[in-house]
Structures are given as C-alpha cells and as structure tokens.
Write an enzyme that holds these catalytic residues in place. Structure first.
Site, PDB file in Angstrom:
ATOM      1  N   LYS A   1       0.824  -1.206   0.000  1.00  0.00           N
ATOM      2  CA  LYS A   1       0.000   0.000   0.000  1.00  0.00           C
ATOM      3  C   LYS A   1       0.867   1.269   0.000  1.00  0.00           C
ATOM      4  CE  LYS A   1      -2.151  -1.159   3.814  1.00  0.00           C
ATOM      5  NZ  LYS A   1      -1.480  -2.458   4.078  1.00  0.00           N
TER       6      LYS A   1
ATOM      7  N   ARG B   1      -9.848   0.499   8.382  1.00  0.00           N
ATOM      8  CA  ARG B   1      -9.385  -0.847   8.733  1.00  0.00           C
ATOM      9  C   ARG B   1     -10.448  -1.621   9.498  1.00  0.00           C
ATOM     10  NH1 ARG B   1      -3.474   0.364   8.643  1.00  0.00           N
ATOM     11  NH2 ARG B   1      -2.335  -1.549   8.892  1.00  0.00           N
TER      12      ARG B   1
ATOM     13  N   ARG C   1      11.415  -5.442   5.294  1.00  0.00           N
ATOM     14  CA  ARG C   1      11.083  -4.039   4.978  1.00  0.00           C
ATOM     15  C   ARG C   1      12.038  -3.078   5.662  1.00  0.00           C
ATOM     16  NH1 ARG C   1       5.066  -1.848   5.572  1.00  0.00           N
ATOM     17  NH2 ARG C   1       5.190  -2.678   7.685  1.00  0.00           N
TER      18      ARG C   1
ATOM     19  N   ARG D   1      11.187  -0.926  11.161  1.00  0.00           N
ATOM     20  CA  ARG D   1      10.124  -0.579  12.106  1.00  0.00           C
ATOM     21  C   ARG D   1      10.108  -1.540  13.290  1.00  0.00           C
ATOM     22  NH1 ARG D   1       4.731   0.304   8.612  1.00  0.00           N
ATOM     23  NH2 ARG D   1       3.901  -0.889  10.369  1.00  0.00           N
TER      24      ARG D   1
ATOM     25  N   ARG E   1      -0.568  -8.864  13.631  1.00  0.00           N
ATOM     26  CA  ARG E   1      -1.164  -7.920  12.674  1.00  0.00           C
ATOM     27  C   ARG E   1      -1.940  -8.654  11.588  1.00  0.00           C
ATOM     28  NH1 ARG E   1       4.226  -5.287  11.485  1.00  0.00           N
ATOM     29  NH2 ARG E   1       3.240  -4.271   9.700  1.00  0.00           N
TER      30      ARG E   1
HETATM   31  P1  ADP Z   1       1.157  -1.873   7.682  1.00  0.00           P
HETATM   32  O1  ADP Z   1       2.330  -1.383   6.902  1.00  0.00           O
HETATM   33  O2  ADP Z   1       1.413  -3.127   8.433  1.00  0.00           O
HETATM   34  O3  ADP Z   1      -0.099  -1.962   6.869  1.00  0.00           O
HETATM   35  P2  ADP Z   1       0.627   0.685   9.017  1.00  0.00           P
HETATM   36  O4  ADP Z   1       1.855   1.487   8.933  1.00  0.00           O
HETATM   37  O5  ADP Z   1      -0.494   1.033   8.121  1.00  0.00           O
HETATM   38  O6  ADP Z   1       0.990  -0.867   8.900  1.00  0.00           O
HETATM   39  O7  ADP Z   1       0.081   0.685  10.505  1.00  0.00           O
HETATM   40  C1  ADP Z   1       0.925   0.419  11.613  1.00  0.00           C
HETATM   41  C2  ADP Z   1       0.092   0.283  12.882  1.00  0.00           C
HETATM   42  O8  ADP Z   1      -0.617   1.498  13.138  1.00  0.00           O
HETATM   43  C3  ADP Z   1      -0.989  -0.795  12.825  1.00  0.00           C
HETATM   44  O9  ADP Z   1      -0.508  -2.076  13.177  1.00  0.00           O
HETATM   45  C4  ADP Z   1      -2.006  -0.249  13.842  1.00  0.00           C
HETATM   46  O10 ADP Z   1      -1.606  -0.511  15.166  1.00  0.00           O
HETATM   47  C5  ADP Z   1      -1.930   1.246  13.624  1.00  0.00           C
HETATM   48  N1  ADP Z   1      -2.914   1.723  12.617  1.00  0.00           N
HETATM   49  C6  ADP Z   1      -2.652   2.258  11.392  1.00  0.00           C
HETATM   50  N2  ADP Z   1      -3.775   2.566  10.745  1.00  0.00           N
HETATM   51  C7  ADP Z   1      -4.795   2.209  11.576  1.00  0.00           C
HETATM   52  C8  ADP Z   1      -6.223   2.244  11.478  1.00  0.00           C
HETATM   53  N3  ADP Z   1      -6.826   2.726  10.373  1.00  0.00           N
HETATM   54  N4  ADP Z   1      -6.936   1.771  12.518  1.00  0.00           N
HETATM   55  C9  ADP Z   1      -6.349   1.298  13.636  1.00  0.00           C
HETATM   56  N5  ADP Z   1      -5.021   1.223  13.787  1.00  0.00           N
HETATM   57  C10 ADP Z   1      -4.244   1.681  12.775  1.00  0.00           C
HETATM   58  P1  ADP Z   2       2.119  -1.925   3.192  1.00  0.00           P
HETATM   59  O1  ADP Z   2       2.114  -0.406   3.208  1.00  0.00           O
HETATM   60  O2  ADP Z   2       0.912  -2.480   2.510  1.00  0.00           O
HETATM   61  O3  ADP Z   2       2.336  -2.517   4.542  1.00  0.00           O
HETATM   62  P2  ADP Z   2       4.744  -1.651   1.893  1.00  0.00           P
HETATM   63  O4  ADP Z   2       4.517  -0.775   0.728  1.00  0.00           O
HETATM   64  O5  ADP Z   2       5.373  -1.052   3.087  1.00  0.00           O
HETATM   65  O6  ADP Z   2       3.345  -2.376   2.304  1.00  0.00           O
HETATM   66  O7  ADP Z   2       5.580  -2.914   1.409  1.00  0.00           O
HETATM   67  C1  ADP Z   2       6.026  -3.921   2.323  1.00  0.00           C
HETATM   68  C2  ADP Z   2       7.401  -4.423   1.927  1.00  0.00           C
HETATM   69  O8  ADP Z   2       7.286  -5.174   0.720  1.00  0.00           O
HETATM   70  C3  ADP Z   2       8.414  -3.317   1.651  1.00  0.00           C
HETATM   71  O9  ADP Z   2       9.667  -3.757   2.093  1.00  0.00           O
HETATM   72  C4  ADP Z   2       8.390  -3.176   0.132  1.00  0.00           C
HETATM   73  O10 ADP Z   2       9.638  -2.729  -0.383  1.00  0.00           O
HETATM   74  C5  ADP Z   2       8.091  -4.596  -0.312  1.00  0.00           C
HETATM   75  N1  ADP Z   2       7.304  -4.658  -1.553  1.00  0.00           N
HETATM   76  C6  ADP Z   2       6.344  -3.806  -1.998  1.00  0.00           C
HETATM   77  N2  ADP Z   2       5.836  -4.212  -3.179  1.00  0.00           N
HETATM   78  C7  ADP Z   2       6.492  -5.370  -3.491  1.00  0.00           C
HETATM   79  C8  ADP Z   2       6.429  -6.294  -4.604  1.00  0.00           C
HETATM   80  N3  ADP Z   2       5.580  -6.090  -5.619  1.00  0.00           N
HETATM   81  N4  ADP Z   2       7.240  -7.357  -4.572  1.00  0.00           N
HETATM   82  C9  ADP Z   2       8.104  -7.566  -3.540  1.00  0.00           C
HETATM   83  N5  ADP Z   2       8.207  -6.749  -2.480  1.00  0.00           N
HETATM   84  C10 ADP Z   2       7.420  -5.653  -2.447  1.00  0.00           C
END
Ligand code: ADP
Ligand code: ADP
Ligand code: ZN
Length: 214
Positions: A14, A89, A128, A161, A172
């Site tokens: 995302k 979410r 990541r 992170r 998660r």
């Molecule tokens: P990911 O990359 O795993 O999708 P995010 O960076 O979006 O994680 O979120 C990290 C953490 O922040 C989540 O595990 C949660 O604890 C909190 N968080 C983020 N967005 C939301 C949301 N919309 N509702 C509740 N908690 C959230």
């Molecule tokens: P989210 O925001 O949904 O948690 P991220 O964009 O942070 O996901 O991506 C999670 C990890 O996967 C990062 O280390 C990113 O570089 C890697 N990643 C993203 N897209 C791809 C892909 N198409 N193939 C392999 N790794 C990916």
C-alpha cells in the site's frame, strides 16, 4: 475529485504504490500508520495512547484514527483528491468515512484491493526498510537500495520498524483477517472495488493501478 482507498493486508504494498500514485496524480498520501508513528515519536497524548496498541500489533481505537483522518481530509491539499493508505481498517471506520466524505462533499471514487499470497507477506515485512528522512520504502532482497542501508533518494540511513518482527507481524495478520478483511464485502456493495494482483514487479503493478485510475 479522485478519492482513493488502498485496501490490503500488512505488506501488500500500500505504502509503496501510494507514493507512486501521489507523484503522478499529484494528490496526497494519507497514511494513518505514518501519522500515528509521528505522534508516537513526538510523544503527544495521542501518541502515548496509540503506542501500546501498535507495539502489540493491535489496532488503535476507532475514535482516535477517525479523528485524525477527519482533520486531515479538511486540509487544502485534499481538494483534488487523496489516497487513503491503511484507513479504513474496520467497518465502523468505513461507516465514519462515509459520513465524513459526505459532510465535506468529497467522494471515494475507487477502492483498490491489493492481493498478495499470505505466505509472501511475512517475507516482505521481515525485510522491509524505510528511509528515516524521506520515508521511501525498500526491501533487503526484493527492492534493495543501491548502497546498503542508505536511501537512494536522499542518502539517509534506512530503519526497520519496531513492529516488523515475526511475533508482531503474526498478530497484525490475524487482526487483518478478523477486522479488516470484512471491508471487502462492505465495498463490494458499492461497486467501487477493483482487485489488483500485487505480486511481482512493483512497476508493473503500478502500471495496472494507473490504468484503472485513468
Ligand atoms: P502496515 O504497513 O502493516 O499496513 P501501518 O503502517 O499502516 O501498517 O500501521 C501500523 C500500525 O498502526 C498498525 O498495526 C495499527 O496498530 C496502527 N494503525 C494504522 N492505521 C490504523 C487504522 N486505520 N486503525 C487502527 N489502527 C491503525
Ligand atoms: P504496506 O504499506 O501495505 O504494509 P509496503 O509498501 O510497506 O506495504 O511494502 C512492504 C514491503 O514489501 C516493503 O519492504 C516493500 O519494499 C516490499 N514490496 C512492496 N511491493 C512489493 C512487490 N511487488 N514485490 C516484492 N516486495 C514488495
Ligand atoms: Zn530518503
């Protein structure tokens, strides 16, 4: 008004795709995860409240995140559109978003559902790395920086992170299934949902997304 929701499990890409959309379509990325982490770093009241949930891989309470997004959507830079990355979410968050967009005369045009096999998510999240400066996203094997540990764009050191460790990732993923996956059904009813295969080349995935948006 190009209001976009990016839906998908942790690690689906995302953040990676949101940055590309933001660059090309000139609309802001609204990442609740980034905003919460900033609040934690700044030690604000909200940050203190959110931290324990985040550390355990749980979700921060709905009223907290809904408040953040509601404020953020009123900023001038959201006039032409916005990308919601990591929000909503839960079903109550989606319902609150419907009310807020309605009140602010904004519109969600498309919900992009990023689809990745569950077994790949753990690998992605464990590897990541994020630039502490410009927040660019990397992966130690799938998307490595040119110089190890350093951002290609700004040279700042890359960070891992706190919540990207195996136990927290598992929690998660469980929470995603329980709380967030039901949103797919919720949005199916609106006709706005588009599935995007989100494995393989990052640029190719983005090309598919850009096609849908155009
Ligand atoms: P990911 O990359 O795993 O999708 P995010 O960076 O979006 O994680 O979120 C990290 C953490 O922040 C989540 O595990 C949660 O604890 C909190 N968080 C983020 N967005 C939301 C949301 N919309 N509702 C509740 N908690 C959230
Ligand atoms: P989210 O925001 O949904 O948690 P991220 O964009 O942070 O996901 O991506 C999670 C990890 O996967 C990062 O280390 C990113 O570089 C890697 N990643 C993203 N897209 C791809 C892909 N198409 N193939 C392999 N790794 C990916
Ligand atoms: Zn950087």
């Amino acid at each position: 008004m190009l209001g976009i929701i990016l839906l998908g499990p942790p690690g689906a890409g995302k953040g990676t795709q949101a940055k590309k959309i933001s660059d090309e379509f000139a609309i802001p990325q609204i990442s609740t995860g980034d905003m919460l982490r900033e609040a934690v770093n700044n030690g604000t009241e909200m940050g203190k409240k959110a931290k324990s949930f985040m550390d355990q891989g749980g979700l921060v309470p709905d009223e907290v995140v809904i408040g953040i997004v509601k404020d953020r959507l009123q900023a001038k830079d959201c006039d032409k559109g916005f990308i919601l990355d990591g929000f909503p979410r839960t079903i109550p968050q989606a319902q609150a978003l419907d009310r807020v967009t309605n009140d602010l005369k904004k519109e969600i045009r498309v919900v992009l559902s990023l689809e990745v096999d569950e077994k790949e998510l753990m690998e992605r999240l464990c590897g990541r790395r994020t630039c502490a400066g410009c927040k660019a996203m990397y992966h130690v094997t799938f998307n490595p920086p040119k110089a190890e540990g350093k951002c290609d764009k700004c040279g700042t050191a890359l960070m891992q992170r706190d919540d990207d460790k195996e136990e927290t990732i598992k929690a998660r993923l469980v929470n995603y299934k329980k709380m967030t996956e039901p949103l797919l059904q919720y949005y199916k009813g609106t006709g706005k949902i588009r599935s995007v295969m989100a494995t393989g080349d990052i640029g190719r995935i983005y090309a598919n997304i850009a096609n849908i948006l155009r």
